[in-house]
Write a protein that holds these residues in place. Structure first.
Motif, PDB file in Angstrom:
ATOM      1  N   SER A 184       0.826  -1.201   0.000  1.00  0.00           N
ATOM      2  CA  SER A 184       0.000   0.000   0.000  1.00  0.00           C
ATOM      3  C   SER A 184       0.861   1.252   0.000  1.00  0.00           C
ATOM      4  O   SER A 184       2.003   1.244   0.485  1.00  0.00           O
ATOM      5  CB  SER A 184      -0.891   0.020   1.250  1.00  0.00           C
ATOM      6  N   LEU A 185       0.286   2.312  -0.546  1.00  0.00           N
ATOM      7  CA  LEU A 185       0.891   3.636  -0.506  1.00  0.00           C
ATOM      8  C   LEU A 185      -0.221   4.659  -0.369  1.00  0.00           C
ATOM      9  O   LEU A 185      -1.343   4.432  -0.839  1.00  0.00           O
ATOM     10  CB  LEU A 185       1.687   3.939  -1.782  1.00  0.00           C
ATOM     11  N   ARG A 186       0.139   5.791   0.212  1.00  0.00           N
ATOM     12  CA  ARG A 186      -0.820   6.887   0.324  1.00  0.00           C
ATOM     13  C   ARG A 186      -0.193   8.116  -0.319  1.00  0.00           C
ATOM     14  O   ARG A 186       0.852   8.593   0.134  1.00  0.00           O
ATOM     15  CB  ARG A 186      -1.147   7.181   1.780  1.00  0.00           C
ATOM     16  N   LEU A 187      -0.821   8.617  -1.365  1.00  0.00           N
ATOM     17  CA  LEU A 187      -0.374   9.832  -2.028  1.00  0.00           C
ATOM     18  C   LEU A 187      -1.166  11.019  -1.501  1.00  0.00           C
ATOM     19  O   LEU A 187      -2.350  10.887  -1.186  1.00  0.00           O
ATOM     20  CB  LEU A 187      -0.565   9.731  -3.539  1.00  0.00           C
ATOM     21  N   SER A 188      -0.495  12.157  -1.424  1.00  0.00           N
ATOM     22  CA  SER A 188      -1.157  13.373  -0.975  1.00  0.00           C
ATOM     23  C   SER A 188      -1.036  14.458  -2.029  1.00  0.00           C
ATOM     24  O   SER A 188      -0.001  14.561  -2.704  1.00  0.00           O
ATOM     25  CB  SER A 188      -0.534  13.865   0.335  1.00  0.00           C
ATOM     26  N   CYS A 189      -2.063  15.257  -2.139  1.00  0.00           N
ATOM     27  CA  CYS A 189      -2.082  16.418  -3.026  1.00  0.00           C
ATOM     28  C   CYS A 189      -2.433  17.623  -2.173  1.00  0.00           C
ATOM     29  O   CYS A 189      -3.477  17.621  -1.501  1.00  0.00           O
ATOM     30  CB  CYS A 189      -3.104  16.217  -4.135  1.00  0.00           C
ATOM     31  N   ALA A 190      -1.565  18.615  -2.183  1.00  0.00           N
ATOM     32  CA  ALA A 190      -1.784  19.802  -1.359  1.00  0.00           C
ATOM     33  C   ALA A 190      -1.470  21.050  -2.172  1.00  0.00           C
ATOM     34  O   ALA A 190      -0.859  20.981  -3.239  1.00  0.00           O
ATOM     35  CB  ALA A 190      -0.902  19.743  -0.117  1.00  0.00           C
ATOM     36  N   THR A 217      -8.739   4.629  -2.923  1.00  0.00           N
ATOM     37  CA  THR A 217      -9.748   5.479  -2.315  1.00  0.00           C
ATOM     38  C   THR A 217      -9.268   6.926  -2.322  1.00  0.00           C
ATOM     39  O   THR A 217      -8.167   7.216  -1.835  1.00  0.00           O
ATOM     40  CB  THR A 217     -10.047   5.063  -0.866  1.00  0.00           C
ATOM     41  N   ILE A 218     -10.092   7.807  -2.880  1.00  0.00           N
ATOM     42  CA  ILE A 218      -9.776   9.237  -2.878  1.00  0.00           C
ATOM     43  C   ILE A 218     -10.563   9.897  -1.752  1.00  0.00           C
ATOM     44  O   ILE A 218     -11.751   9.589  -1.538  1.00  0.00           O
ATOM     45  CB  ILE A 218     -10.103   9.881  -4.247  1.00  0.00           C
ATOM     46  N   SER A 219      -9.920  10.773  -1.013  1.00  0.00           N
ATOM     47  CA  SER A 219     -10.604  11.432   0.098  1.00  0.00           C
ATOM     48  C   SER A 219      -9.966  12.797   0.362  1.00  0.00           C
ATOM     49  O   SER A 219      -8.820  13.053  -0.006  1.00  0.00           O
ATOM     50  CB  SER A 219     -10.554  10.576   1.364  1.00  0.00           C
ATOM     51  N   ARG A 220     -10.736  13.643   1.030  1.00  0.00           N
ATOM     52  CA  ARG A 220     -10.255  14.972   1.407  1.00  0.00           C
ATOM     53  C   ARG A 220      -9.844  14.972   2.877  1.00  0.00           C
ATOM     54  O   ARG A 220     -10.518  14.362   3.703  1.00  0.00           O
ATOM     55  CB  ARG A 220     -11.336  16.026   1.185  1.00  0.00           C
ATOM     56  N   ASP A 221      -8.747  15.660   3.155  1.00  0.00           N
ATOM     57  CA  ASP A 221      -8.295  15.759   4.531  1.00  0.00           C
ATOM     58  C   ASP A 221      -7.404  16.972   4.700  1.00  0.00           C
ATOM     59  O   ASP A 221      -6.488  17.201   3.925  1.00  0.00           O
ATOM     60  CB  ASP A 221      -7.537  14.485   4.961  1.00  0.00           C
ATOM     61  N   GLY A 243      -6.324  19.140   1.845  1.00  0.00           N
ATOM     62  CA  GLY A 243      -5.745  18.467   0.692  1.00  0.00           C
ATOM     63  C   GLY A 243      -6.606  17.302   0.239  1.00  0.00           C
ATOM     64  O   GLY A 243      -7.728  17.124   0.728  1.00  0.00           O
ATOM     65  N   VAL A 244      -6.075  16.538  -0.683  1.00  0.00           N
ATOM     66  CA  VAL A 244      -6.774  15.354  -1.196  1.00  0.00           C
ATOM     67  C   VAL A 244      -5.769  14.211  -1.248  1.00  0.00           C
ATOM     68  O   VAL A 244      -4.676  14.368  -1.795  1.00  0.00           O
ATOM     69  CB  VAL A 244      -7.362  15.602  -2.592  1.00  0.00           C
ATOM     70  N   SER A 245      -6.133  13.081  -0.687  1.00  0.00           N
ATOM     71  CA  SER A 245      -5.232  11.937  -0.674  1.00  0.00           C
ATOM     72  C   SER A 245      -5.771  10.824  -1.557  1.00  0.00           C
ATOM     73  O   SER A 245      -6.951  10.781  -1.894  1.00  0.00           O
ATOM     74  CB  SER A 245      -5.052  11.435   0.755  1.00  0.00           C
ATOM     75  N   LEU A 246      -4.867   9.938  -1.934  1.00  0.00           N
ATOM     76  CA  LEU A 246      -5.212   8.746  -2.699  1.00  0.00           C
ATOM     77  C   LEU A 246      -4.597   7.565  -1.974  1.00  0.00           C
ATOM     78  O   LEU A 246      -3.379   7.381  -1.987  1.00  0.00           O
ATOM     79  CB  LEU A 246      -4.683   8.833  -4.139  1.00  0.00           C
ATOM     80  N   GLU A 247      -5.447   6.797  -1.332  1.00  0.00           N
ATOM     81  CA  GLU A 247      -5.007   5.592  -0.629  1.00  0.00           C
ATOM     82  C   GLU A 247      -5.018   4.443  -1.634  1.00  0.00           C
ATOM     83  O   GLU A 247      -6.048   4.149  -2.241  1.00  0.00           O
ATOM     84  CB  GLU A 247      -5.950   5.288   0.527  1.00  0.00           C
ATOM     85  N   MET A 248      -3.849   3.813  -1.807  1.00  0.00           N
ATOM     86  CA  MET A 248      -3.711   2.751  -2.804  1.00  0.00           C
ATOM     87  C   MET A 248      -3.363   1.450  -2.105  1.00  0.00           C
ATOM     88  O   MET A 248      -2.321   1.363  -1.442  1.00  0.00           O
ATOM     89  CB  MET A 248      -2.619   3.117  -3.813  1.00  0.00           C
ATOM     90  N   ASN A 249      -4.218   0.463  -2.230  1.00  0.00           N
ATOM     91  CA  ASN A 249      -4.023  -0.848  -1.614  1.00  0.00           C
ATOM     92  C   ASN A 249      -3.934  -1.932  -2.678  1.00  0.00           C
ATOM     93  O   ASN A 249      -4.321  -1.715  -3.830  1.00  0.00           O
ATOM     94  CB  ASN A 249      -5.175  -1.142  -0.651  1.00  0.00           C
ATOM     95  N   SER A 250      -3.449  -3.077  -2.273  1.00  0.00           N
ATOM     96  CA  SER A 250      -3.325  -4.231  -3.176  1.00  0.00           C
ATOM     97  C   SER A 250      -2.646  -3.824  -4.479  1.00  0.00           C
ATOM     98  O   SER A 250      -3.128  -4.151  -5.581  1.00  0.00           O
ATOM     99  CB  SER A 250      -4.705  -4.839  -3.454  1.00  0.00           C
ATOM    100  N   LEU A 251      -1.548  -3.140  -4.360  1.00  0.00           N
ATOM    101  CA  LEU A 251      -0.880  -2.602  -5.544  1.00  0.00           C
ATOM    102  C   LEU A 251      -0.325  -3.712  -6.432  1.00  0.00           C
ATOM    103  O   LEU A 251       0.119  -4.760  -5.938  1.00  0.00           O
ATOM    104  CB  LEU A 251       0.234  -1.644  -5.130  1.00  0.00           C
ATOM    105  N   LYS A 252      -0.366  -3.447  -7.728  1.00  0.00           N
ATOM    106  CA  LYS A 252       0.086  -4.400  -8.732  1.00  0.00           C
ATOM    107  C   LYS A 252       1.213  -3.761  -9.545  1.00  0.00           C
ATOM    108  O   LYS A 252       1.292  -2.531  -9.648  1.00  0.00           O
ATOM    109  CB  LYS A 252      -1.071  -4.742  -9.671  1.00  0.00           C
ATOM    110  N   PRO A 253       2.046  -4.558 -10.168  1.00  0.00           N
ATOM    111  CA  PRO A 253       3.104  -3.987 -11.014  1.00  0.00           C
ATOM    112  C   PRO A 253       2.557  -3.044 -12.083  1.00  0.00           C
ATOM    113  O   PRO A 253       3.213  -2.050 -12.426  1.00  0.00           O
ATOM    114  CB  PRO A 253       3.755  -5.233 -11.628  1.00  0.00           C
ATOM    115  N   GLU A 254       1.377  -3.321 -12.588  1.00  0.00           N
ATOM    116  CA  GLU A 254       0.797  -2.460 -13.629  1.00  0.00           C
ATOM    117  C   GLU A 254       0.320  -1.112 -13.091  1.00  0.00           C
ATOM    118  O   GLU A 254      -0.096  -0.241 -13.876  1.00  0.00           O
ATOM    119  CB  GLU A 254      -0.352  -3.163 -14.354  1.00  0.00           C
ATOM    120  N   ASP A 255       0.369  -0.911 -11.775  1.00  0.00           N
ATOM    121  CA  ASP A 255       0.075   0.398 -11.199  1.00  0.00           C
ATOM    122  C   ASP A 255       1.292   1.321 -11.249  1.00  0.00           C
ATOM    123  O   ASP A 255       1.194   2.502 -10.915  1.00  0.00           O
ATOM    124  CB  ASP A 255      -0.388   0.266  -9.743  1.00  0.00           C
TER     125      ASP A 255
END
Length: 125
Positions: free
Chosen positions: A17-23, A69-73, A76-88
């Motif tokens: 998993s990774l969590r991206l943030s946009c601010a 999952t995209i959410s506001r916090d 900002g806006v974050s993108l929670e990425m789970n079960s990541l695959k090489p094609e991501d």
């Protein structure tokens, strides 16, 4: 127009998993619709998730639905990425615009007004 900035990319193993943030430096993204896009080498930029501030709707691409999952916090806006695959694996960008709803799917890239510089996500063992 606010200038968005992405953070949180990196190297992760498949299934991780990774969590991206946009601010927005010195500002807030609360009044903007925000989209997350990605672009892999040799491929077109594609929308993966988006949301609006108007009706709070969210939309996902078929390839990430159920895993991202995209959410506001905190402005900002974050993108929670789970079960990541090489094609991501791709450079991930966030973009801002003004849309009333995204219930019909994410707007096209050229409909967004401002873009971040991108953050690299690599999924590899």
């Amino acid at each position: 127009q606010v200038q968005p900035v992405e953070s949180g990319g990196g190297l992760v193993q498949p299934g991780g998993s990774l969590r991206l943030s946009c601010a927005a430096s010195g500002s807030s993204l609360d009044i903007y619709a925000v989209g997350w896009f990605r672009q892999a080498p040799g491929q077109e930029r594609e929308a993966v998730a988006c949301t609006t501030n108007s009706d709070g709707s969210r939309s996902y691409s078929d390839s990430v639905r159920g895993r991202f999952t995209i959410s506001r916090d905190d402005g900002g806006v974050s993108l929670e990425m789970n079960s990541l695959k090489p094609e991501d694996t791709a450079v991930y960008y966030c973009a801002t615009g003004f849309f009333f709803t995204v219930l019909g799917g994410c707007p096209r890239a050229d409909e967004y007004h401002a873009w971040g510089q991108g953050t690299q996500v690599t999924v590899s063992s």
